[in-house]
Design a protein around this motif. Structure first.
Motif, PDB file in Angstrom:
ATOM      1  N   UNK A 155      14.930 -31.532   2.544  1.00 55.38           N
ATOM      2  CA  UNK A 155      14.668 -30.652   1.404  1.00 55.38           C
ATOM      3  C   UNK A 155      15.567 -29.428   1.451  1.00 55.38           C
ATOM      4  N   UNK A 156      15.812 -28.934   2.660  1.00 55.48           N
ATOM      5  CA  UNK A 156      16.551 -27.672   2.791  1.00 55.48           C
ATOM      6  C   UNK A 156      18.058 -27.871   2.849  1.00 55.48           C
ATOM      7  N   UNK A 157      18.506 -29.109   3.041  1.00 58.47           N
ATOM      8  CA  UNK A 157      19.942 -29.370   3.165  1.00 58.47           C
ATOM      9  C   UNK A 157      20.647 -29.167   1.828  1.00 58.47           C
ATOM     10  N   UNK A 158      21.808 -28.510   1.880  1.00 54.68           N
ATOM     11  CA  UNK A 158      22.613 -28.347   0.658  1.00 54.68           C
ATOM     12  C   UNK A 158      23.391 -29.628   0.374  1.00 54.68           C
ATOM     13  N   UNK A 159      23.636 -30.403   1.437  1.00 56.89           N
ATOM     14  CA  UNK A 159      24.296 -31.697   1.272  1.00 56.89           C
ATOM     15  C   UNK A 159      23.900 -32.599   2.436  1.00 56.89           C
TER      16      UNK A 159
END
Lengths: 215, 117
Positions: A155-159
């Protein structure tokens, strides 16, 4: 006697992360926190980044390693500034160790700091390092269920990078099940499917890195 | 294993509060853990029992209250609780809701007295 407390846990880590963010911001440096399980390919990806983008942006690396300098040794040959943090068994990096590590760099002469976190999909997600963005790295040999099993990171990953796609045919990795799981957890997140061994898919990923680094 | 770091911070907070309030023996520590953090209460409790030795909370009990995740859509301002891991707004489909509750861990209260016995 009951005493109301209402104090947040890990606030000190959060405060230090805010300080790190300020330091990076004032020097216009982007920090990318790379999180994966052990062996997913963070170091291999970093090697490609240093090799392919080393002349396009000024890179520094912070290596989080439980006990050895093996990953740091692999990065050393690319002649980028590097700081090794041994956690001595600890399962994650925290913002305080990042703040100290940043002191080793000349931030005004850098564009991007890559942090290779300790190989672990759970603990590093709980500790804000002051990074600009989190990059989740996962590989086909780990199975297709990682996004739904570790939703906080995804959920927190930008990619998200899916590595070892060259090995997919030899495993029981179900690509459509991986995709639907990832989209359930984080529908808009960019996904880069690569092989650090063959180089497949890396070009597109490098373009994304350059864009995020503001070049 | 990061539960240890969390528990150590809980103990640091409760020691500080106990000291400021003249409490020499903490009987009970009440914490709230947001569902989003996916901290397993049994692991947290195990870490707490190990780490409390030698502190004012050495004999303290621990209660863990789990706080459910609550979300707010930045597009249509719909407030809702997610169904499992899919946080998308059920009304307009926005995939980036704000997490308004259930993301934090905090020490809610402690119970104890100043009886050193």
């Amino acid at each position: 006697m009951e005493i109301k407390v209402m104090k947040r846990v890990l606030d000190r880590n959060r405060d230090m992360a805010a300080r790190v963010r300020d330091r990076l911001g004032s020097s216009n440096v982007v920090m990318i926190n790379m999180i994966s399980s052990p062996g997913a390919g963070k170091t291999s990806l970093l090697e490609h980044i240093c090799h392919l983008l080393g002349d396009k942006m000024r890179i520094a690396v912070i290596e989080g390693d439980v006990a050895t300098d093996r990953d740091a040794q692999r990065i050393k040959k690319y002649e980028v500034p590097i700081v090794l943090i041994n956690t001595d068994g600890g399962c994650h990096l925290d913002s305080n160790s990042i703040d100290i590590a940043l002191g080793e760099f000349d931030l005004d002469n850098l564009d991007v700091v890559f942090v290779e976190n300790v190989g672990n999909l759970v603990c590093p997600s709980h500790f804000d390092l002051g990074e600009t963005l989190k990059l989740a790295v996962v590989s086909t040999t780990e199975g297709d269920d990682k996004p739904v099993k570790y939703p906080m990171l995804f959920k927190e990953a930008r990619a998200v990078v899916l590595n070892k796609i060259d090995l997919m045919q030899y495993t029981n990795f179900d690509h459509s099940s991986f995709l639907s799981g990832l989209r359930e957890v984080n529908s808009p997140v960019p996904l880069f499917e690569v092989s650090c061994r063959t180089g497949e898919g890396l070009e597109e990923f490098m373009e994304w890195v350059l864009e995020e680094a503001g070049n | 294993m990061h539960e240890i770091a969390m528990v150590e911070d809980v103990l640091r907070i409760v020691e500080e509060v106990a000291r400021d309030n003249g409490i020499s023996r903490i009987d009970q520590v009440n914490v709230v853990i947001g569902e989003y953090l996916m901290v397993k209460p049994s692991l947290f409790e195990f870490a707490f029992m190990a780490a409390r030795e030698g502190t004012r909370a050495a004999g303290a009990g621990l209660t863990i209250e789990t706080e459910q995740v609550e979300l707010e859509c930045p597009g249509c301002h719909h407030r809702y609780s997610p169904r499992k891991i899919n946080y998308n707004c059920p009304r307009c489909g926005n995939p980036n809701p704000l997490i308004t509750k259930g993301k934090e861990m905090f020490v809610k209260s402690i119970e104890g007295d100043d009886n050193t016995g």
